[in-house]
Scaffold this motif. Structure first.
Motif, PDB file in Angstrom:
ATOM      1  N   ASP A 118      14.597  28.093  90.426  1.00 51.31           N
ATOM      2  CA  ASP A 118      15.965  28.260  89.926  1.00 51.31           C
ATOM      3  C   ASP A 118      16.910  28.628  91.069  1.00 51.31           C
ATOM      4  OD1 ASP A 118      15.587  27.713  87.198  1.00 51.31           O
ATOM      5  OD2 ASP A 118      14.745  29.705  86.861  1.00 51.31           O
ATOM      6  N   PRO A 119      18.196  28.259  90.982  1.00 51.07           N
ATOM      7  CA  PRO A 119      18.845  27.635  89.815  1.00 51.07           C
ATOM      8  C   PRO A 119      18.656  26.122  89.721  1.00 51.07           C
ATOM      9  CG  PRO A 119      20.461  27.985  91.537  1.00 51.07           C
ATOM     10  CD  PRO A 119      19.170  28.583  92.050  1.00 51.07           C
ATOM     11  N   GLU A 120      18.036  25.515  90.768  1.00 49.25           N
ATOM     12  CA  GLU A 120      17.890  24.061  90.768  1.00 49.25           C
ATOM     13  C   GLU A 120      17.044  23.590  89.580  1.00 49.25           C
ATOM     14  OE1 GLU A 120      17.278  25.960  93.394  1.00 49.25           O
ATOM     15  OE2 GLU A 120      18.883  25.414  94.802  1.00 49.25           O
ATOM     16  N   ILE A 123      19.198  23.626  86.463  1.00 52.27           N
ATOM     17  CA  ILE A 123      20.190  22.546  86.545  1.00 52.27           C
ATOM     18  C   ILE A 123      19.555  21.216  86.153  1.00 52.27           C
ATOM     19  CG2 ILE A 123      21.563  21.153  88.162  1.00 52.27           C
ATOM     20  CD1 ILE A 123      22.134  23.802  89.673  1.00 52.27           C
ATOM     21  N   GLN A 176      25.959  26.592  86.563  1.00 53.45           N
ATOM     22  CA  GLN A 176      24.872  27.167  87.358  1.00 53.45           C
ATOM     23  C   GLN A 176      25.152  27.156  88.858  1.00 53.45           C
ATOM     24  OE1 GLN A 176      22.575  28.601  85.446  1.00 53.45           O
ATOM     25  NE2 GLN A 176      23.713  27.678  83.728  1.00 53.45           N
ATOM     26  N   THR A 177      26.180  26.446  89.285  1.00 48.37           N
ATOM     27  CA  THR A 177      26.436  26.302  90.721  1.00 48.37           C
ATOM     28  C   THR A 177      27.903  26.006  90.972  1.00 48.37           C
ATOM     29  OG1 THR A 177      25.858  25.030  92.704  1.00 48.37           O
ATOM     30  CG2 THR A 177      25.809  23.856  90.597  1.00 48.37           C
ATOM     31  N   GLN A 178      28.359  26.345  92.156  1.00 48.55           N
ATOM     32  CA  GLN A 178      29.712  25.983  92.578  1.00 48.55           C
ATOM     33  C   GLN A 178      29.735  24.605  93.225  1.00 48.55           C
ATOM     34  OE1 GLN A 178      32.468  27.892  91.985  1.00 48.55           O
ATOM     35  NE2 GLN A 178      31.094  29.248  90.847  1.00 48.55           N
ATOM     36  N   ALA A 179      28.575  24.094  93.592  1.00 48.87           N
ATOM     37  CA  ALA A 179      28.497  22.802  94.264  1.00 48.87           C
ATOM     38  C   ALA A 179      28.636  21.660  93.273  1.00 48.87           C
ATOM     39  CB  ALA A 179      27.163  22.685  95.002  1.00 48.87           C
ATOM     40  N   LEU A 181      27.774  18.423  91.145  1.00 49.90           N
ATOM     41  CA  LEU A 181      26.499  17.935  90.611  1.00 49.90           C
ATOM     42  C   LEU A 181      26.442  16.415  90.526  1.00 49.90           C
ATOM     43  CD1 LEU A 181      25.810  20.444  87.687  1.00 49.90           C
ATOM     44  CD2 LEU A 181      24.761  20.398  89.950  1.00 49.90           C
TER      45      LEU A 181
END
Length: 211
Positions: A118-120, A123, A176-179, A181
């Motif tokens: 996680d978090p991958e 996601i 789950q992320t700022q990046a 997707l």
């Protein structure tokens, strides 16, 4: 088998965002296969609803620190179990016995690409959840013209709820992320399209085309 005709095409039932999300439409060969196996269609549909509820419950137990996820998944689990109950009642009414079917390669074909940590990991699971819900929604809509009125009406109601489920999964993935997707979503969308288009030996709700 020609469509029975219920006045609404799949494209009009489905939101444009969902059609854009999936890389391909369900092949016509799968629709013909489904009409040749109406009992298997219902049995595997029931299993899919049960598995969807199980996925939501697993996320509820694992990610207890995410209030939005808990809210969305608890609602999704309730709705999927209700759909399971509704399919079972339809099967009973039609004299279709519920029994275990082996799983198609579809879900496993997607989940084997899930990253381990996680978090991958979360996601990827959420993106896959979005794809499974979106494909289910698309298949319900494309089946409707071929079905009797009772089953067609039931599938119309499912199109609406499954569409919301796919949006919820994508929303949660983005949290789950700022990046961005986009690249990861595109990877799974391509995998999903390949699984949908490839030959299968056994008919299932998420199988590819007949070999």
């Amino acid at each position: 088998m020609p469509p029975a005709g219920h006045g609404i095409s799949a494209e009009h039932l489905l939101p444009a965002s969902l059609l854009d999300f999936l890389a391909c439409a369900t092949p016509h060969a799968w629709l013909e296969w489904a009409m040749a196996h109406p009992q298997t269609l219902l049995i595997d549909h029931a299993q899919c609803e049960k598995k969807a509820a199980s996925t939501a419950m697993n996320l509820l137990y694992r990610y207890v620190d995410q209030p939005l996820l808990l809210s969305k998944m608890s609602q999704l689990a309730r709705e999927e179990l209700l759909h399971f109950e509704q399919v079972i009642k339809l099967m009973e009414k039609r004299g279709v016995a519920y029994h275990h079917l082996s799983a198609s390669r579809y879900a496993e074909g997607l989940r084997r690409h899930v990253r381990p940590n996680d978090p991958e990991r979360l996601i990827d699971i959420l993106i896959i959840g979005a794809l499974i819900e979106a494909r289910s929604c698309e298949r319900f809509a494309r089946l409707i013209p071929y079905l009797d009125e009772e089953l067609a009406q039931f599938y119309r109601t499912l199109v609406k709820s499954e569409g919301r489920h796919y949006e919820d999964y994508l929303l949660l993935a983005g949290r789950q992320t700022q990046a961005p997707l986009d690249e990861r979503i595109a990877f799974f969308v391509a995998c999903e399209a390949e699984l949908i288009s490839a030959p299968d030996t056994d008919f299932r709700f998420h199988s590819g085309v007949p070999a």
